[in-house]
Write a protein that holds these residues in place. Structure first.
Motif, PDB file in Angstrom:
ATOM      1  N   THR A  39      -8.536  -9.182 -12.334  1.00 18.63           N
ATOM      2  CA  THR A  39      -7.570  -8.259 -11.744  1.00 18.63           C
ATOM      3  C   THR A  39      -6.468  -9.059 -11.062  1.00 18.63           C
ATOM      4  OG1 THR A  39      -8.649  -8.118  -9.573  1.00 18.63           O
ATOM      5  CG2 THR A  39      -9.422  -6.592 -11.302  1.00 18.63           C
ATOM      6  N   VAL A  40      -5.373  -8.379 -10.770  1.00 20.80           N
ATOM      7  CA  VAL A  40      -4.275  -9.023 -10.050  1.00 20.80           C
ATOM      8  C   VAL A  40      -4.741  -9.459  -8.663  1.00 20.80           C
ATOM      9  CG1 VAL A  40      -1.978  -8.659  -9.050  1.00 20.80           C
ATOM     10  CG2 VAL A  40      -2.498  -7.778 -11.335  1.00 20.80           C
ATOM     11  N   GLY A  41      -5.565  -8.654  -8.021  1.00 21.89           N
ATOM     12  CA  GLY A  41      -6.093  -9.006  -6.709  1.00 21.89           C
ATOM     13  C   GLY A  41      -6.896 -10.293  -6.746  1.00 21.89           C
ATOM     14  N   ASP A  42      -7.693 -10.486  -7.785  1.00 24.87           N
ATOM     15  CA  ASP A  42      -8.468 -11.722  -7.929  1.00 24.87           C
ATOM     16  C   ASP A  42      -7.553 -12.941  -8.002  1.00 24.87           C
ATOM     17  OD1 ASP A  42     -10.765 -10.198  -7.988  1.00 24.87           O
ATOM     18  OD2 ASP A  42     -10.960 -10.239 -10.173  1.00 24.87           O
ATOM     19  N   ILE A  43      -6.430 -12.787  -8.704  1.00 17.91           N
ATOM     20  CA  ILE A  43      -5.486 -13.898  -8.835  1.00 17.91           C
ATOM     21  C   ILE A  43      -4.937 -14.311  -7.482  1.00 17.91           C
ATOM     22  CG2 ILE A  43      -3.228 -14.554  -9.786  1.00 17.91           C
ATOM     23  CD1 ILE A  43      -3.879 -12.741 -12.197  1.00 17.91           C
ATOM     24  N   PHE A  44      -4.580 -13.339  -6.660  1.00 14.61           N
ATOM     25  CA  PHE A  44      -4.056 -13.653  -5.335  1.00 14.61           C
ATOM     26  C   PHE A  44      -5.135 -14.219  -4.410  1.00 14.61           C
ATOM     27  CE2 PHE A  44      -0.602 -10.908  -6.779  1.00 14.61           C
ATOM     28  CZ  PHE A  44       0.502 -11.613  -6.329  1.00 14.61           C
ATOM     29  N   ALA A  45      -6.376 -13.865  -4.651  1.00 12.54           N
ATOM     30  CA  ALA A  45      -7.475 -14.426  -3.858  1.00 12.54           C
ATOM     31  C   ALA A  45      -7.584 -15.932  -4.079  1.00 12.54           C
ATOM     32  CB  ALA A  45      -8.789 -13.737  -4.216  1.00 12.54           C
ATOM     33  N   THR A  46      -7.371 -16.387  -5.325  1.00 13.92           N
ATOM     34  CA  THR A  46      -7.422 -17.829  -5.584  1.00 13.92           C
ATOM     35  C   THR A  46      -6.284 -18.553  -4.873  1.00 13.92           C
ATOM     36  OG1 THR A  46      -6.033 -17.771  -7.600  1.00 13.92           O
ATOM     37  CG2 THR A  46      -8.396 -17.360  -7.868  1.00 13.92           C
ATOM     38  N   LEU A  96      -3.229  -9.280  -0.741  1.00 12.72           N
ATOM     39  CA  LEU A  96      -1.909  -9.753  -0.343  1.00 12.72           C
ATOM     40  C   LEU A  96      -1.870 -10.082   1.144  1.00 12.72           C
ATOM     41  CD1 LEU A  96       0.873 -10.227  -1.662  1.00 12.72           C
ATOM     42  CD2 LEU A  96       1.522  -7.932  -0.919  1.00 12.72           C
ATOM     43  N   PHE A  97      -2.587  -9.306   1.952  1.00 10.46           N
ATOM     44  CA  PHE A  97      -2.650  -9.571   3.394  1.00 10.46           C
ATOM     45  C   PHE A  97      -3.169 -10.978   3.654  1.00 10.46           C
ATOM     46  CE2 PHE A  97      -5.440  -9.922   7.089  1.00 10.46           C
ATOM     47  CZ  PHE A  97      -4.534  -9.690   8.110  1.00 10.46           C
ATOM     48  N   PHE A  98      -4.294 -11.324   3.054  1.00  6.27           N
ATOM     49  CA  PHE A  98      -4.892 -12.637   3.286  1.00  6.27           C
ATOM     50  C   PHE A  98      -4.045 -13.757   2.691  1.00  6.27           C
ATOM     51  CE2 PHE A  98      -8.654  -9.870   3.680  1.00  6.27           C
ATOM     52  CZ  PHE A  98      -9.092 -10.276   4.934  1.00  6.27           C
ATOM     53  N   ALA A  99      -3.436 -13.505   1.533  1.00  8.86           N
ATOM     54  CA  ALA A  99      -2.597 -14.526   0.905  1.00  8.86           C
ATOM     55  C   ALA A  99      -1.383 -14.850   1.772  1.00  8.86           C
ATOM     56  CB  ALA A  99      -2.149 -14.060  -0.480  1.00  8.86           C
ATOM     57  N   VAL A 100      -0.721 -13.809   2.282  1.00  8.97           N
ATOM     58  CA  VAL A 100       0.457 -14.015   3.125  1.00  8.97           C
ATOM     59  C   VAL A 100       0.074 -14.669   4.442  1.00  8.97           C
ATOM     60  CG1 VAL A 100       2.244 -12.827   4.453  1.00  8.97           C
ATOM     61  CG2 VAL A 100       1.813 -12.160   2.091  1.00  8.97           C
ATOM     62  N   SER A 101      -0.971 -14.181   5.083  1.00  6.22           N
ATOM     63  CA  SER A 101      -1.386 -14.713   6.386  1.00  6.22           C
ATOM     64  C   SER A 101      -1.721 -16.195   6.294  1.00  6.22           C
ATOM     65  CB  SER A 101      -2.598 -13.939   6.911  1.00  6.22           C
ATOM     66  OG  SER A 101      -2.295 -12.575   7.087  1.00  6.22           O
ATOM     67  N   GLN A 102      -2.520 -16.539   5.306  1.00 12.62           N
ATOM     68  CA  GLN A 102      -2.936 -17.928   5.179  1.00 12.62           C
ATOM     69  C   GLN A 102      -1.773 -18.841   4.815  1.00 12.62           C
ATOM     70  OE1 GLN A 102      -6.232 -19.374   5.783  1.00 12.62           O
ATOM     71  NE2 GLN A 102      -4.602 -20.880   5.927  1.00 12.62           N
ATOM     72  N   GLN A 139       2.240   1.270  -9.628  1.00 13.86           N
ATOM     73  CA  GLN A 139       1.986   1.520  -8.208  1.00 13.86           C
ATOM     74  C   GLN A 139       0.508   1.346  -7.874  1.00 13.86           C
ATOM     75  OE1 GLN A 139       3.668   5.253  -6.813  1.00 13.86           O
ATOM     76  NE2 GLN A 139       5.451   5.049  -8.150  1.00 13.86           N
ATOM     77  N   ALA A 140      -0.359   1.770  -8.774  1.00 15.75           N
ATOM     78  CA  ALA A 140      -1.805   1.649  -8.547  1.00 15.75           C
ATOM     79  C   ALA A 140      -2.230   0.184  -8.476  1.00 15.75           C
ATOM     80  CB  ALA A 140      -2.578   2.369  -9.649  1.00 15.75           C
ATOM     81  N   VAL A 141      -1.641  -0.662  -9.322  1.00 11.13           N
ATOM     82  CA  VAL A 141      -1.943  -2.098  -9.288  1.00 11.13           C
ATOM     83  C   VAL A 141      -1.537  -2.688  -7.938  1.00 11.13           C
ATOM     84  CG1 VAL A 141      -1.368  -4.347 -10.270  1.00 11.13           C
ATOM     85  CG2 VAL A 141      -1.767  -2.405 -11.776  1.00 11.13           C
ATOM     86  N   ALA A 142      -0.348  -2.336  -7.463  1.00  6.30           N
ATOM     87  CA  ALA A 142       0.135  -2.850  -6.182  1.00  6.30           C
ATOM     88  C   ALA A 142      -0.755  -2.402  -5.028  1.00  6.30           C
ATOM     89  CB  ALA A 142       1.577  -2.405  -5.954  1.00  6.30           C
ATOM     90  N   LYS A 143      -1.154  -1.145  -5.029  1.00  6.45           N
ATOM     91  CA  LYS A 143      -1.991  -0.627  -3.945  1.00  6.45           C
ATOM     92  C   LYS A 143      -3.364  -1.296  -3.921  1.00  6.45           C
ATOM     93  CE  LYS A 143       0.247   3.921  -3.742  1.00  6.45           C
ATOM     94  NZ  LYS A 143       0.104   5.388  -3.950  1.00  6.45           N
ATOM     95  N   SER A 144      -3.935  -1.527  -5.093  1.00  2.00           N
ATOM     96  CA  SER A 144      -5.247  -2.164  -5.146  1.00  2.00           C
ATOM     97  C   SER A 144      -5.183  -3.637  -4.737  1.00  2.00           C
ATOM     98  CB  SER A 144      -5.833  -2.046  -6.546  1.00  2.00           C
ATOM     99  OG  SER A 144      -5.063  -2.786  -7.490  1.00  2.00           O
ATOM    100  N   LEU A 180       0.821  -1.220   0.000  1.00  2.00           N
ATOM    101  CA  LEU A 180       0.000   0.000   0.000  1.00  2.00           C
ATOM    102  C   LEU A 180       0.849   1.264   0.000  1.00  2.00           C
ATOM    103  CD1 LEU A 180      -2.950   1.087   0.215  1.00  2.00           C
ATOM    104  CD2 LEU A 180      -2.602   1.149   2.695  1.00  2.00           C
ATOM    105  N   LEU A 181       1.916   1.257   0.784  1.00  2.00           N
ATOM    106  CA  LEU A 181       2.693   2.485   0.989  1.00  2.00           C
ATOM    107  C   LEU A 181       4.049   2.487   0.292  1.00  2.00           C
ATOM    108  CD1 LEU A 181       2.038   2.919   4.838  1.00  2.00           C
ATOM    109  CD2 LEU A 181       0.748   3.915   2.932  1.00  2.00           C
TER     110      LEU A 181
END
Length: 451
Positions: free
Chosen positions: A399-406, A353-359, A343-348, A330-331
């Motif tokens: 989106t890139v976020g959707d990919i990490f959700a899977t 990424l939080f859930f992917a890393v945690s799990q 940068q916008a892709v990474a922030k979104s 994010l930052l």
């Protein structure tokens, strides 16, 4: 436990940290195109090296059992048995690495064409240069992974940490010299710096292990050694293939999104994911090095206490490290790319990424315990099922976020099923922590002592 885990954490963070430093140099000096070129290039190198990680995992399991065996009568006997157990894995790693180096030298363009990188000419040259440099030392990288397990089995995390720290400094200096000023070699310069650092650290590890008298020798494994190695490597190879295929599917879906900026953003977030999830690797190593002897000896209370400690530590680590990953995406994307769209892709993608890393941190910790118990059948079945589920879900990602959700769903499914199965008393680990199967284990130990 923490005395071993903290230095081990530093060891496993070294390579992904350097990957992110490479990203920063390339992103700043070459731009979004260079960062996008690293995505297929690192897929060709790092994912193939990950495929052969079954050799280092097999070496850990075999060496740990021999080194910690209750039948050892002296420290020297333990060292000898450990060296003999790790020798086949090291020999196979060097041979396979040499074959890979030859393949990369002559077939890199064909590999990139298969990944459809040839359809994007501005990425092809940079990606090919990266593969040639990194691929040339595949044999050293694979040997180093096996050598590292010897340090871990003997509970020496400080020596390899010192070695890899010095190698990291050499890599950073190489990036500054080759990637930016004065040579400006771009992606190829970043790869060359990593290659030189890998040769440096591998040579130092060989010297350190030889001085301590625990360096496995290179040889052609005999029939018995091949069977023992295959008892680990066969199932582990199949398991690793399903996991690597999942990463490849994610990469392919990212390339289908269609823009250079989105692919560069995926590469940035993917490297952050790999960096942060390795905070769970020391917990995996704890399971792989401590649990085998406890399971074999049917030490129910100690096995249960160790498994619980791993689960508790991984849960706390998951929350803290997941938050750090979220804040970095994010930052901090400006550290890796000056391109506003990247940068916008990474922030979104930061929340995903939080859930992917945690799990994944919890999943890695549980995976170490499953490897220690050699419950390969369940691991493979669960891995295939979760892979198929992810492949189906990726078809709907835009989106890139959707990919990490899977990715989160896949690892979450594996972790919950594996931990639940053990706690309910099923499988080798479950029977050990529930006190079942003690007679069989005791008979095995008596037979070993008799022999």
């Amino acid at each position: 436990m923490l005395k071993f885990a903290i230095p081990a954490l530093g060891i496993y963070l070294t390579n992904p940290l350097l990957s992110n430093i490479d990203n920063a140099f390339v992103g700043r000096t070459v731009g979004a195109v260079g960062l996008a070129a690293l995505s297929p290039a690192t897929l060709c190198i790092d994912q193939i090296l990950y495929l052969f990680s079954f050799l280092s995992r097999a070496a850990t399991g075999l060496a740990a059992r021999e080194y910690n065996s209750p039948t050892n009568t002296s420290q020297e006997e333990a060292k000898t048995r450990m060296k003999d157990a790790a020798s086949p894995a090291l020999s196979v790693a060097v041979f396979c690495g040499a074959v890979l180096s030859i393949v990369y030298a002559f077939r890199a363009p064909s590999i990139l064409t298969a990944l459809k990188v040839a359809d994007i000419p501005m990425l092809h040259e940079s990606a090919t240069s990266y593969i040639h440099w990194r691929g040339a030392i595949s044999w050293a990288a694979m040997a180093q992974n096996v050598l590292l397990t010897i340090f871990m089995v003997t509970k020496d995390a400080m020596t390899p940490l010192k070695i890899l720290t010095c190698a990291a400094m050499l890599n950073i200096a190489g990036d500054a010299l080759l990637c930016s000023w004065p040579l400006r070699m771009g992606c190829g310069g970043a790869a060359a710096a990593t290659a030189f650092a890998t040769l440096f650290s591998s040579g130092w590890m060989v010297r350190a292990l030889r001085q301590r008298g625990v360096l496995p020798r290179l040889k052609v494994p005999n029939g018995k050694e091949c069977r023992e190695l295959l008892s680990f490597t066969g199932p582990l190879l199949a398991i690793t293939l399903t996991r690597m295929a999942g990463f490849i599917n994610m990469q392919r879906r990212a390339m289908m999104i269609g823009t250079t900026e989105s692919l560069a953003g995926y590469q940035l977030c993917s490297n952050l994911l790999i960096f942060f999830i390795l905070f769970g690797e020391p917990l995996s190593q704890l399971g792989q090095t401590k649990l085998p002897a406890l399971i074999d000896a049917n030490e129910t209370e100690e096995a249960m206490a160790t498994f619980k400690s791993i689960l508790i530590l991984s849960t706390f680590a998951a929350v803290g490290v997941g938050t750090a990953a979220y804040l970095t995406a994010l930052l901090g994307p400006g550290l890796f790319s000056s391109n506003v769209a990247v940068q916008a892709v990474a922030k979104s993608t930061a929340p995903y990424l939080f859930f992917a890393v945690s799990q994944t941190i919890v999943g890695i910790a549980v995976d170490g315990a499953m490897l220690a118990s050699r419950d390969f059948g369940f691991m493979l079945a669960t891995g295939i099922a979760s892979f198929v589920l992810q492949a189906k879900l990726l078809a709907y990602c835009n989106t890139v976020g959707d990919i990490f959700a899977t990715f989160t769903i896949r690892l979450g499914t594996y972790a919950v099923l594996s931990a639940g199965r053990a706690l309910l008393g099923y499988g080798n680990l479950g029977r050990a922590i529930r006190g079942q199967g003690g007679k069989q284990n005791k008979k095995t130990l008596i037979a070993q002592k008799t022999v």
